[in-house]
Motif scaffolding. Structure first.
Motif, PDB file in Angstrom:
ATOM      1  N   ASP A   1       0.848  -1.205   0.000  1.00 34.96           N
ATOM      2  CA  ASP A   1       0.000   0.000   0.000  1.00 34.96           C
ATOM      3  C   ASP A   1       0.865   1.230   0.000  1.00 34.96           C
ATOM      4  OD1 ASP A   1      -2.798  -0.977   2.150  1.00 34.96           O
ATOM      5  OD2 ASP A   1      -2.365  -1.255   0.027  1.00 34.96           O
ATOM      6  N   TRP A   2       1.911   1.148   0.740  1.00 35.94           N
ATOM      7  CA  TRP A   2       2.806   2.238   1.006  1.00 35.94           C
ATOM      8  C   TRP A   2       3.563   2.630  -0.254  1.00 35.94           C
ATOM      9  CZ3 TRP A   2       8.136   1.713   1.925  1.00 35.94           C
ATOM     10  CH2 TRP A   2       8.687   2.625   2.825  1.00 35.94           C
ATOM     11  N   THR A   3       4.032   1.651  -1.013  1.00 37.05           N
ATOM     12  CA  THR A   3       4.686   1.949  -2.284  1.00 37.05           C
ATOM     13  C   THR A   3       3.659   2.461  -3.287  1.00 37.05           C
ATOM     14  OG1 THR A   3       6.060   0.041  -1.795  1.00 37.05           O
ATOM     15  CG2 THR A   3       6.366   1.035  -3.934  1.00 37.05           C
ATOM     16  N   GLU A   4       2.427   1.981  -3.146  1.00 33.60           N
ATOM     17  CA  GLU A   4       1.336   2.443  -4.005  1.00 33.60           C
ATOM     18  C   GLU A   4       1.122   3.939  -3.861  1.00 33.60           C
ATOM     19  OE1 GLU A   4       0.748  -0.301  -6.315  1.00 33.60           O
ATOM     20  OE2 GLU A   4      -0.891   1.135  -6.378  1.00 33.60           O
ATOM     21  N   ASP A   5       1.132   4.424  -2.610  1.00 27.85           N
ATOM     22  CA  ASP A   5       0.955   5.860  -2.370  1.00 27.85           C
ATOM     23  C   ASP A   5       2.047   6.652  -3.071  1.00 27.85           C
ATOM     24  OD1 ASP A   5      -0.362   5.965   1.055  1.00 27.85           O
ATOM     25  OD2 ASP A   5      -1.311   5.722  -0.892  1.00 27.85           O
ATOM     26  N   PHE A   6       3.247   6.157  -2.960  1.00 24.11           N
ATOM     27  CA  PHE A   6       4.395   6.821  -3.572  1.00 24.11           C
ATOM     28  C   PHE A   6       4.217   6.850  -5.086  1.00 24.11           C
ATOM     29  CE2 PHE A   6       8.661   8.373  -3.620  1.00 24.11           C
ATOM     30  CZ  PHE A   6       9.306   7.789  -4.697  1.00 24.11           C
ATOM     31  N   ARG A   7       3.815   5.696  -5.642  1.00 24.60           N
ATOM     32  CA  ARG A   7       3.624   5.637  -7.096  1.00 24.60           C
ATOM     33  C   ARG A   7       2.485   6.551  -7.521  1.00 24.60           C
ATOM     34  NH1 ARG A   7       2.201   0.213 -10.339  1.00 24.60           N
ATOM     35  NH2 ARG A   7       0.288   0.407  -9.151  1.00 24.60           N
ATOM     36  N   ASP A   8       1.402   6.561  -6.741  1.00 23.52           N
ATOM     37  CA  ASP A   8       0.268   7.444  -7.027  1.00 23.52           C
ATOM     38  C   ASP A   8       0.708   8.893  -7.119  1.00 23.52           C
ATOM     39  OD1 ASP A   8      -2.486   5.848  -5.184  1.00 23.52           O
ATOM     40  OD2 ASP A   8      -1.583   5.459  -7.144  1.00 23.52           O
ATOM     41  N   SER A   9       1.546   9.322  -6.174  1.00 19.18           N
ATOM     42  CA  SER A   9       1.931  10.735  -6.177  1.00 19.18           C
ATOM     43  C   SER A   9       2.799  11.048  -7.400  1.00 19.18           C
ATOM     44  CB  SER A   9       2.614  11.139  -4.871  1.00 19.18           C
ATOM     45  OG  SER A   9       3.848  10.505  -4.725  1.00 19.18           O
ATOM     46  N   TRP A  10       3.655  10.113  -7.793  1.00 21.49           N
ATOM     47  CA  TRP A  10       4.450  10.348  -9.008  1.00 21.49           C
ATOM     48  C   TRP A  10       3.592  10.293 -10.266  1.00 21.49           C
ATOM     49  CZ3 TRP A  10       9.057  12.395  -9.995  1.00 21.49           C
ATOM     50  CH2 TRP A  10       9.917  12.576  -8.899  1.00 21.49           C
ATOM     51  N   GLU A  11       2.604   9.409 -10.279  1.00 22.35           N
ATOM     52  CA  GLU A  11       1.719   9.329 -11.444  1.00 22.35           C
ATOM     53  C   GLU A  11       0.946  10.641 -11.604  1.00 22.35           C
ATOM     54  OE1 GLU A  11       1.475   7.552 -14.031  1.00 22.35           O
ATOM     55  OE2 GLU A  11      -0.482   8.202 -14.785  1.00 22.35           O
ATOM     56  N   SER A  12       0.499  11.205 -10.486  1.00 24.29           N
ATOM     57  CA  SER A  12      -0.207  12.494 -10.560  1.00 24.29           C
ATOM     58  C   SER A  12       0.689  13.562 -11.156  1.00 24.29           C
ATOM     59  CB  SER A  12      -0.625  12.963  -9.171  1.00 24.29           C
ATOM     60  OG  SER A  12      -1.468  12.024  -8.593  1.00 24.29           O
ATOM     61  N   ARG A  13       1.915  13.575 -10.700  1.00 24.27           N
ATOM     62  CA  ARG A  13       2.900  14.541 -11.185  1.00 24.27           C
ATOM     63  C   ARG A  13       3.117  14.343 -12.683  1.00 24.27           C
ATOM     64  NH1 ARG A  13       7.789  14.319  -7.238  1.00 24.27           N
ATOM     65  NH2 ARG A  13       6.955  16.158  -6.205  1.00 24.27           N
ATOM     66  N   TYR A  14       3.269  13.102 -13.108  1.00 26.45           N
ATOM     67  CA  TYR A  14       3.521  12.831 -14.523  1.00 26.45           C
ATOM     68  C   TYR A  14       2.293  13.047 -15.392  1.00 26.45           C
ATOM     69  CZ  TYR A  14       8.255  11.234 -13.518  1.00 26.45           C
ATOM     70  OH  TYR A  14       9.567  11.174 -13.128  1.00 26.45           O
ATOM     71  N   GLN A  15       1.123  12.939 -14.823  1.00 21.93           N
ATOM     72  CA  GLN A  15      -0.083  13.279 -15.583  1.00 21.93           C
ATOM     73  C   GLN A  15      -0.131  14.783 -15.812  1.00 21.93           C
ATOM     74  OE1 GLN A  15      -3.587  11.447 -13.915  1.00 21.93           O
ATOM     75  NE2 GLN A  15      -2.836   9.390 -14.379  1.00 21.93           N
ATOM     76  N   ALA A  16       0.334  15.546 -14.840  1.00 22.97           N
ATOM     77  CA  ALA A  16       0.433  16.990 -15.028  1.00 22.97           C
ATOM     78  C   ALA A  16       1.473  17.280 -16.120  1.00 22.97           C
ATOM     79  CB  ALA A  16       0.820  17.669 -13.719  1.00 22.97           C
ATOM     80  N   LEU A  17       2.549  16.508 -16.134  1.00 25.43           N
ATOM     81  CA  LEU A  17       3.560  16.671 -17.191  1.00 25.43           C
ATOM     82  C   LEU A  17       2.977  16.311 -18.554  1.00 25.43           C
ATOM     83  CD1 LEU A  17       6.382  17.177 -18.347  1.00 25.43           C
ATOM     84  CD2 LEU A  17       7.144  14.996 -17.404  1.00 25.43           C
ATOM     85  N   ASP A  18       2.129  15.282 -18.610  1.00 24.66           N
ATOM     86  CA  ASP A  18       1.426  14.928 -19.861  1.00 24.66           C
ATOM     87  C   ASP A  18       0.699  16.159 -20.402  1.00 24.66           C
ATOM     88  OD1 ASP A  18       0.282  11.613 -18.777  1.00 24.66           O
ATOM     89  OD2 ASP A  18       2.044  12.185 -19.953  1.00 24.66           O
ATOM     90  N   ARG A  19      -0.006  16.864 -19.530  1.00 28.03           N
ATOM     91  CA  ARG A  19      -0.788  18.033 -19.945  1.00 28.03           C
ATOM     92  C   ARG A  19       0.122  19.152 -20.434  1.00 28.03           C
ATOM     93  NH1 ARG A  19      -3.764  16.221 -15.506  1.00 28.03           N
ATOM     94  NH2 ARG A  19      -2.819  17.679 -14.054  1.00 28.03           N
ATOM     95  N   VAL A  20       1.217  19.362 -19.725  1.00 26.74           N
ATOM     96  CA  VAL A  20       2.180  20.406 -20.137  1.00 26.74           C
ATOM     97  C   VAL A  20       2.772  20.048 -21.509  1.00 26.74           C
ATOM     98  CG1 VAL A  20       4.434  21.431 -19.590  1.00 26.74           C
ATOM     99  CG2 VAL A  20       2.738  21.124 -17.783  1.00 26.74           C
ATOM    100  N   LEU A  21       3.088  18.780 -21.720  1.00 24.86           N
ATOM    101  CA  LEU A  21       3.666  18.335 -22.997  1.00 24.86           C
ATOM    102  C   LEU A  21       2.673  18.523 -24.138  1.00 24.86           C
ATOM    103  CD1 LEU A  21       5.570  15.152 -21.760  1.00 24.86           C
ATOM    104  CD2 LEU A  21       6.629  17.201 -22.713  1.00 24.86           C
TER     105      LEU A  21
END
Lengths: 158, 108
Positions: free
Chosen positions: B82-102
């Motif tokens: 679960d704990w690694t999931e939270d970490f991955r979730d936060s990076w995925e959110s960040r990279y989804q924002a990068l998707d939008r910027v790209l």
């Protein structure tokens, strides 16, 4: 929300972790989004959390410092750029929430084809404890969870 | 306290022999003797590792007939993932924002 595309590999007992992610964009744009402060600020702050780029010198020997508010408190992430190249950025990184636990961040950009790029971020820590502290920092310091970010983005759209 | 038990879980999994034991137990429960087979250490050494895993709440012992079996406690492992999931979730959110910027950058 869409499926999770980011992959995180954090093997138990190892002092490092890997974050990999594919992007539907050419390599030079993915690099630019990492090296240009105006573009960087738009996405690194988790799409909803305000981030203040106090310093951002994306070149060898340059330093950086970002201030971010998590759970009502200001935290900074800072370090130096060791190498800034179109296919690779190497930098040190320290989070104020865990002082004296600097890590090495090696981010590479690989061309998949003209319009797709693979990003690989390799974070190397000084100890197993440091690695685990970083992974749990989000939980411990109350950083914004993805569903909360979605809510914020939806609010912005309205 | 959540943070302390996470430390204990990670300390337990930081040893390669214990990681291998957990991997074996993921397949099916096993006796200490069965767990010793793939390793070149003594049964006593394996027993000590199992005790460590019990203290970290990852493994429990259950008696079946005359044999005592070790089995995984599913809640223990879920905590770690679960704990690694939270970490991955936060990076995925960040990279989804990068998707939008790209996307915006591509239009320029």
């Amino acid at each position: 929300m869409s499926e999770k595309k980011t992959k995180v590999v954090a093997e138990s007992g190892k002092q490092d972790l890997w974050i990999t992610r594919e992007f539907d964009a050419p390599l030079r744009l993915v690099f630019k989004a990492h090296a240009d402060p105006a573009l960087f600020a738009q996405w690194y702050g988790c799409g909803g959390v305000r981030m203040d780029l106090k310093q951002f010198e994306a070149k060898t020997g340059g330093s950086y410092q970002y201030i971010q508010n998590m759970g009502g408190k200001d935290f900074s992430l800072f370090g130096s750029y060791h190498l800034v190249r179109e296919d690779k950025i190497v930098r040190t990184s320290e989070f104020s929430g865990y002082p004296d636990r600097c890590l090495l961040d090696v981010t590479t950009f690989e061309k998949i084809d003209e319009s797709h790029t693979l990003l690989r971020c390799h974070m190397i820590f000084q100890s197993l404890e440091d690695r685990d502290a970083m992974v749990k920092a989000g939980v411990e310091f109350g950083s914004v969870k993805s569903h909360e970010i979605l809510d914020q983005i939806l609010k912005e759209k309205l | 306290m959540v943070v302390n038990s996470l430390n204990r879980t990670f300390a337990a999994l930081s040893d390669p022999t214990r990681r291998k034991i957990v991997t074996l137990l993921k397949e099916r429960p096993a006796t200490i003797h069965e767990l010793t087979v793939p390793f070149s250490v003594s049964q006593q050494a394996i027993s000590k590792h199992v005790v460590y895993l019990e203290k970290a709440d990852l493994v429990e012992k259950k008696k079946v007939g005359r044999e005592q079996y070790c089995q995984l406690k599913p809640e223990g492992l879920r905590l770690v993932s679960d704990w690694t999931e939270d970490f991955r979730d936060s990076w995925e959110s960040r990279y989804q924002a990068l998707d939008r910027v790209l996307e915006k950058m591509k239009k320029e």
